[in-house]
Design an enzyme around this catalytic site. Structure first.
Site, PDB file in Angstrom:
ATOM      1  N   LYS A 266     -17.949  47.014  74.416  1.00  0.00           N
ATOM      2  CA  LYS A 266     -18.365  48.312  73.581  1.00  0.00           C
ATOM      3  C   LYS A 266     -19.436  48.306  72.654  1.00  0.00           C
ATOM      4  CE  LYS A 266     -16.276  51.691  70.491  1.00  0.00           C
ATOM      5  NZ  LYS A 266     -17.327  51.537  69.545  1.00  0.00           N
ATOM      6  N   ARG A 267     -19.436  47.023  72.084  1.00  0.00           N
ATOM      7  CA  ARG A 267     -20.772  46.675  70.995  1.00  0.00           C
ATOM      8  C   ARG A 267     -22.208  46.690  71.779  1.00  0.00           C
ATOM      9  NH1 ARG A 267     -20.347  41.410  67.630  1.00  0.00           N
ATOM     10  NH2 ARG A 267     -18.450  42.850  66.775  1.00  0.00           N
TER      11      ARG A 267
END
Length: 512
Positions: A266-267
């Site tokens: 997600k980062r």
């Protein structure tokens, strides 16, 4: 294949479904459809400490948006339910007891402090094996090291325990993976995994094997992060006497970051500006929103097509597939062993292709809600017409507004950079003259070539440059330097609106 193909997607409801998980579900689905089999959805919620409200429904809605149709599951029902593991607790107790009785598992009463002490001791000894297993279990507090009477007393008193698998000593465990070939591990390198926890719930390992057996799963297609668990799972099938019913295994490659270094997270999406979840997700505790492909304006067909080619190759140059075509051609043998690098640019390419392939009517149905959200009550036929001019330039569905806003509202401002470049000393006079010419053309003629012909006659007669005049004209009609053919804009917005924009544009740019 002699057995009927039955596959399952078995996610845990611990948060939003990562696109890597969606790809796993998709590959299971394609394999099942290719072989006329069944696709099951099983929710694996044995770890109640990580359960996140809303995640279960999110998973089902995501699969539905992708067009992955479930044959058996919580909503669909089926003969092998329940399909939520927390509803199957009593089933697992029975099989855990069976392993105890056969000598393939044992009770362990160790406290967290005792386990920590064991790890510290092994570290101090610089032991090559630092886990609860064949080399350490007889020195711990369990039914293998304690007298039978003491074990009985502990159980009767209700002392907390877990049930651990009794991994055999120095045994070669071999298994075949469809993608990776033969996998061989020595049992002495493995630990005695917990199968049943003190909270009365099984761990993933026990529940997974029992459910796959009872649900007649023929093929387990899952991510490569589960490959280290394969030897244990093979041993569980043997311990239960189910070796002939053991499914075939295929462990899928990881989805990698765009640079190919490490697993996609997600980062990475947050930093590089793309979603890693199929649908938008709102964290129930923090309220934080995570972007989704659906809400970002991707078509499900494009999303699925893009995902299918991450790690799977049809062996041809073909890139565009419907989900039905993917099922026809899908083959586990054509899945790569190495990780698949995710490309945001390729995701855009697929989406733009599918948008171009849509009819104006289909696209207008997507665009109407975008206009409604902006408080614009547009006629559907008008939106269809505008769509024709814009679809070649749209990458994501929200781009429609950026590309066409000037069709629906008079420009509120004029791009300063475009004004500086295209507005000349005589632009105000030239455009005022053009306004007079267009004023004398009937409304019905605006849909013909007459406005363009009359304006070009004026430009030629006055020895003006076409580009110079048209760029200034486009500026006051759109507020920018973009858009389709200039007289397509004129014919679409009509006579009255064209004259209003000429007058307003000339006045405001002169005053600026």
């Amino acid at each position: 294949m002699s057995r009927k193909v039955r596959v399952r997607f078995a996610p845990s409801p611990t948060g939003p479904l990562h696109i890597g998980g969606v790809r796993t579900a998709l590959f299971n689905y394609l394999f099942a459809k290719k072989h006329g089999g069944d696709m099951l959805l099983r929710i694996e919620d044995t770890d109640q400490t990580r359960f996140v409200p809303g995640a279960e429904n999110y998973i089902m809605e995501s699969l539905e948006w992708c067009g992955i149709r479930i044959d058996e599951g919580i909503r669909e029902g089926g003969n092998c339910g329940p399909y939520r593991q927390s509803d199957r607790k009593e089933i697992y107790k029975k099989y855990a007891a069976q392993l105890i009785e056969s000598g393939n598992a044992y009770y362990a009463f160790d406290t967290p402090e005792e386990l920590e002490k064991m790890r510290d001791r092994l570290e101090a000894e610089k032991s090559s094996v630092r886990q609860y297993g064949p080399d350490t279990r007889l020195s711990m507090c369990n039914s293998l090291s304690l007298p039978a009477e003491e074990v009985k007393n502990k159980l009767e008193k209700g002392e907390q325990y877990v049930i651990r698998f009794k991994m055999p000593v120095n045994q070669e465990i071999a298994a075949t993976d469809i993608i990776r070939g033969r996998v061989v591990v020595n049992s002495s390198t493995l630990d005695d995994k917990v199968l049943f926890k003190s909270d009365g719930m099984p761990t993933y390992h026990l529940a997974n094997i029992v459910d796959d057996y009872l649900m007649h799963i023929s093929h387990v297609i899952r991510g490569e992060e589960w490959l280290p668990s394969l030897p244990l799972h093979v041993m569980l099938y043997r311990s239960f006497g189910w070796e002939n019913e053991m499914p075939q295994f295929a462990h899928l490659p990881l989805l990698l970051k765009p640079n190919g270094k490490g697993k996609l997270s997600k980062r990475d999406g947050d930093q590089m500006g793309f979603p890693v979840f199929p649908l938008q997700w709102t964290d129930p505790q923090t309220g934080e929103k995570s972007r989704g492909y659906r809400e970002d304006g991707y078509l499900p067909e494009a999303f699925v097509n893009m995902l299918a080619l991450l790690g799977w190759n049809p062996g041809t140059e073909q890139e565009i597939f419907t989900i039905e075509q993917l099922a026809e051609q899908f083959d586990l043998d054509k899945i790569s062993k190495s990780g698949a690098k995710f490309s945001p640019e390729k995701a855009h390419w697929f989406n733009q292709h599918y948008i171009k392939e849509k009819s104006n009517t289909e696209l207008a149905q997507f665009f109407m809600p975008i206009l409604n959200q902006r408080g614009i009550d547009a006629d559907f036929d008008f939106v269809e017409k505008v769509t024709e001019f814009a679809k070649e330039r749209i990458v994501l569905l929200p781009d429609f507004w950026e590309q066409t806003s000037f069709f629906f509202e008079t420009p509120k401002e004029y791009n300063p950079a475009v004004v500086k470049k295209n507005w000349k000393d005589d632009s105000a006079k030239v455009l005022t003259d053009i306004g007079e010419i267009l004023k004398n053309i009937s409304e019905t003629d605006y849909s013909s070539t007459i406005p363009e012909e009359k304006v070009k006659e004026y430009i030629t007669a006055n020895n003006l440059g076409f580009g110079k005049v048209m760029n200034a004209f486009r500026l006051i009609l759109t507020g920018t330097g973009g858009g389709p053919h200039l007289f397509d804009i004129v014919s679409t917005i009509g006579k009255d609106e064209t004259l209003i924009r000429i007058e307003k544009g000339v006045r405001e740019i002169l005053l600026s």
